[in-house]
Design a protein around this motif. Structure first.
Motif, short mmCIF file in Angstrom:
data_model
loop_
_atom_site.label_atom_id
_atom_site.label_comp_id
_atom_site.label_asym_id
_atom_site.label_seq_id
_atom_site.Cartn_x
_atom_site.Cartn_y
_atom_site.Cartn_z
N ASP A 13 0.83 -1.21 0.00
CA ASP A 13 0.00 0.00 0.00
C ASP A 13 0.87 1.26 0.00
O ASP A 13 0.54 2.25 -0.66
CB ASP A 13 -0.94 0.02 1.20
CG ASP A 13 -2.03 -1.04 1.11
OD1 ASP A 13 -2.10 -1.75 0.08
OD2 ASP A 13 -2.80 -1.18 2.08
N GLU A 140 -10.79 3.62 -11.71
CA GLU A 140 -12.10 4.28 -11.69
C GLU A 140 -12.85 3.94 -10.41
O GLU A 140 -13.42 4.80 -9.75
CB GLU A 140 -12.94 3.86 -12.91
CG GLU A 140 -12.52 4.51 -14.20
CD GLU A 140 -12.84 5.97 -14.27
OE1 GLU A 140 -13.85 6.43 -13.68
OE2 GLU A 140 -12.07 6.70 -14.92
N ARG A 141 -12.84 2.68 -10.04
CA ARG A 141 -13.52 2.23 -8.81
C ARG A 141 -12.90 2.89 -7.59
O ARG A 141 -13.61 3.32 -6.68
CB ARG A 141 -13.44 0.70 -8.71
CG ARG A 141 -13.98 0.12 -7.45
CD ARG A 141 -15.51 0.12 -7.42
NE ARG A 141 -15.93 -0.59 -6.23
CZ ARG A 141 -16.63 -0.04 -5.26
NH1 ARG A 141 -17.05 1.21 -5.35
NH2 ARG A 141 -16.95 -0.74 -4.19
N LEU A 142 -11.58 2.98 -7.57
CA LEU A 142 -10.88 3.63 -6.46
C LEU A 142 -11.30 5.09 -6.35
O LEU A 142 -11.55 5.59 -5.25
CB LEU A 142 -9.36 3.49 -6.67
CG LEU A 142 -8.45 3.72 -5.49
CD1 LEU A 142 -8.78 2.81 -4.33
CD2 LEU A 142 -7.01 3.52 -5.94
N SER A 143 -11.41 5.76 -7.50
CA SER A 143 -11.86 7.15 -7.49
C SER A 143 -13.28 7.26 -6.97
O SER A 143 -13.61 8.20 -6.23
CB SER A 143 -11.78 7.74 -8.92
OG SER A 143 -10.45 7.86 -9.32
N ASP A 144 -14.14 6.33 -7.39
CA ASP A 144 -15.52 6.33 -6.89
C ASP A 144 -15.57 6.16 -5.38
O ASP A 144 -16.38 6.79 -4.70
CB ASP A 144 -16.33 5.23 -7.57
CG ASP A 144 -16.60 5.50 -9.03
OD1 ASP A 144 -16.43 6.67 -9.48
OD2 ASP A 144 -16.97 4.55 -9.75
N LEU A 145 -14.72 5.31 -4.84
CA LEU A 145 -14.68 5.08 -3.39
C LEU A 145 -14.26 6.33 -2.64
O LEU A 145 -14.69 6.55 -1.51
CB LEU A 145 -13.74 3.92 -3.05
CG LEU A 145 -14.21 2.53 -3.45
CD1 LEU A 145 -13.10 1.51 -3.22
CD2 LEU A 145 -15.47 2.13 -2.71
N ALA A 146 -13.43 7.15 -3.26
CA ALA A 146 -12.93 8.36 -2.60
C ALA A 146 -14.00 9.44 -2.56
O ALA A 146 -13.91 10.36 -1.76
CB ALA A 146 -11.69 8.89 -3.32
N THR A 147 -15.01 9.35 -3.41
CA THR A 147 -16.07 10.36 -3.42
C THR A 147 -17.27 9.76 -2.78
O THR A 147 -17.95 10.06 -2.00
CB THR A 147 -16.43 10.79 -4.85
OG1 THR A 147 -16.84 9.65 -5.59
CG2 THR A 147 -15.28 11.47 -5.51
#
Length: 147
Positions: A13, A140-147
């Motif tokens: 990480d 994209e999924r990681l970005s979605d999780l951040a918002t």
């Protein structure tokens, strides 16, 4: 509970975070210099993606204060990149929308960055290029999780 440190997180990480930092710096260098600040461009992209939004929905995700967002939206309005209108569900509230000129500004920044990034991608092996493309859904999924 103690805050996480680099020594308490999985090494993988920490490596991902370091890689993202380096790539973020690269993207910043590839971003065309122009009248839009990073926050202004990000706000316009958010309006393009999410549609009309109240000021209260814009300032927190951008990491700025409400007065700073108000000033930014005022500048974007003066430049013809955004417009404020009454909220159809609550006439006392205001929503901010991106204009066609705002969309064009976002598209221009994206095209310039994409052209510069395309040059870099040509330096990768076919396997490395495929790995970058394959990682896009997870990013994209990681970005979605951040918002």
């Amino acid at each position: 509970m103690q805050p996480a440190t680099a020594t308490t997180l999985p090494a993988e990480d920490v490596a991902v975070a370091a890689g993202f930092e380096r790539f973020y710096e690269t993207l910043r260098r590839l971003t065309p210099r122009g009248p839009l600040s990073l926050t202004a461009a990000s706000t316009l992209r958010r309006l393009e993606r999410s549609g009309p939004s109240r000021l209260s929905e814009l300032y927190a995700p951008e990491g700025i204060s409400q007065p700073a967002m108000t000033q930014l939206v005022t500048r974007l309005e003066k430049e013809g990149l955004a417009v404020r209108t009454s909220d159809p569900s609550d006439g006392r509230a205001v929503v901010v929308s991106i204009t066609d000129a705002g969309r064009a500004a976002v598209a221009h920044r994206r095209a310039v960055r994409a052209a510069a990034l395309s040059e870099l991608l040509q330096g990768l092996t076919p396997e490395e290029h495929a790995a970058v493309v394959a990682a896009l859904p997870a990013l994209e999924r990681l970005s979605d999780l951040a918002t």
